[in-house]
Design a protein around this motif. Structure first.
Motif, PDB file in Angstrom:
ATOM      1  N   LYS A 121       0.818  -1.217   0.000  1.00  0.00           N
ATOM      2  CA  LYS A 121       0.000   0.000   0.000  1.00  0.00           C
ATOM      3  C   LYS A 121       0.850   1.265   0.000  1.00  0.00           C
ATOM      4  O   LYS A 121       0.377   2.339  -0.389  1.00  0.00           O
ATOM      5  CB  LYS A 121      -0.950   0.004   1.194  1.00  0.00           C
ATOM      6  N   ALA A 122       2.121   1.144   0.405  1.00  0.00           N
ATOM      7  CA  ALA A 122       3.017   2.299   0.423  1.00  0.00           C
ATOM      8  C   ALA A 122       3.838   2.437  -0.863  1.00  0.00           C
ATOM      9  O   ALA A 122       4.684   3.329  -0.961  1.00  0.00           O
ATOM     10  CB  ALA A 122       3.951   2.226   1.624  1.00  0.00           C
ATOM     11  N   ARG A 124       5.013   3.486  -4.522  1.00  0.00           N
ATOM     12  CA  ARG A 124       4.851   4.735  -5.268  1.00  0.00           C
ATOM     13  C   ARG A 124       5.329   4.535  -6.701  1.00  0.00           C
ATOM     14  O   ARG A 124       6.443   4.056  -6.920  1.00  0.00           O
ATOM     15  CB  ARG A 124       5.641   5.873  -4.614  1.00  0.00           C
ATOM     16  N   LYS A 164      -0.089   6.613  -6.272  1.00  0.00           N
ATOM     17  CA  LYS A 164      -0.026   5.606  -5.217  1.00  0.00           C
ATOM     18  C   LYS A 164      -0.619   4.280  -5.678  1.00  0.00           C
ATOM     19  O   LYS A 164      -1.214   4.167  -6.739  1.00  0.00           O
ATOM     20  CB  LYS A 164      -0.759   6.121  -3.975  1.00  0.00           C
TER      21      LYS A 164
END
Length: 247
Positions: A121-122, A124, A164
């Motif tokens: 989820k983090a 980039r 994201k």
């Protein structure tokens, strides 16, 4: 094989690991050679049913190593980058990726050639080619729009804005977002996929890819021609100089 690209086979899965963590797995030409060697081995090894491309749970790939990249004189068919890209676009077996942290440039465009992509989820993502005075690569000028739609492809490629994991998922660039341990979760999934009938998987992948195969290969070479021209231009030189100044 370079020490910065490692591969291991277990339970039908070849895990190809980018291992230049201190440089956020920025790719050198030697690393492209290592990736090509791994995929070529996987293609002919009957013990390999699935290939999983990973970094670690903090970093995937920050794109090309610009210092190494500036030594590039041409992008002919035998150059490390194009040999990797043609091997990638022709790869017959299921290809998966586990993405954490930065996935920049080739770190994002390589995903267009993957069949299943999991991201933390983090994670980039970014396609900063225009900001560097360059153009799309790895077939992304056609494959990205095929995957996410023309409007979103235009936005990501022309503006180079980072995005994201949830945006990547919403537009179909990736398959799943997880909260931590993405490499372990992807490995477990890859092992499950490897238990499925291999011939059926390869035939299905070939059918899925067939409509765009020739377009993708042509795009890779068309992009390479423009990429080298732009790499030698004043805009690119100024942008890269500014990048190193900021760094």
């Amino acid at each position: 094989m370079t020490d910065f690209v490692q591969s291991a086979v277990a339970d039908g899965v070849m895990t190809v690991t980018l291992n230049r963590i201190d440089k956020k797995n920025a790719l050198t030409q030697a690393m492209y050679d290592g990736l090509t060697a791994a995929l070529s081995q996987a293609d002919t090894d009957p013990a390999v049913k699935v290939v999983l491309l990973v970094g670690n749970n903090d970093v995937f790939c920050a794109g090309n190593d610009l210092e190494d990249f500036l030594t590039l004189k041409e992008l002919g068919p035998d150059s490390p980058i194009l040999r990797f890209l043609t091997t990638l676009v022709r790869f017959k077996k299921p290809l998966m990726a586990a993405v954490a942290g930065p996935a920049v440039g080739i770190g994002t465009t390589v995903l267009l050639h993957c069949d299943l992509v999991l991201a933390d989820k983090a994670a980039r993502f970014q396609l900063p080619f225009v900001a560097l005075g360059l153009c799309a690569e790895a077939g992304s000028s056609v494959l990205l729009a095929d995957r996410v739609g023309q409007a979103k492809a235009n936005e990501w490629l022309l503006t180079g804005k980072p995005f994201k994991a949830d945006e990547a998922l919403a537009h179909g660039l990736i398959n799943q977002v997880v909260d931590g341990q993405v490499c372990e979760i992807a490995t477990a999934m890859a092992k499950q996929v490897a238990q499925l009938p291999s011939g059926a998987m390869m035939a299905t992948k070939a059918l899925i890819r067939q409509p765009n195969q020739a377009r993708a290969e042509k795009a890779i070479f068309d992009e390479a021609e423009q990429f080298v021209r732009l790499l030698k231009g004043d805009e690119c030189k100024a942008a890269i100089k500014a990048f190193f100044t900021r760094r």
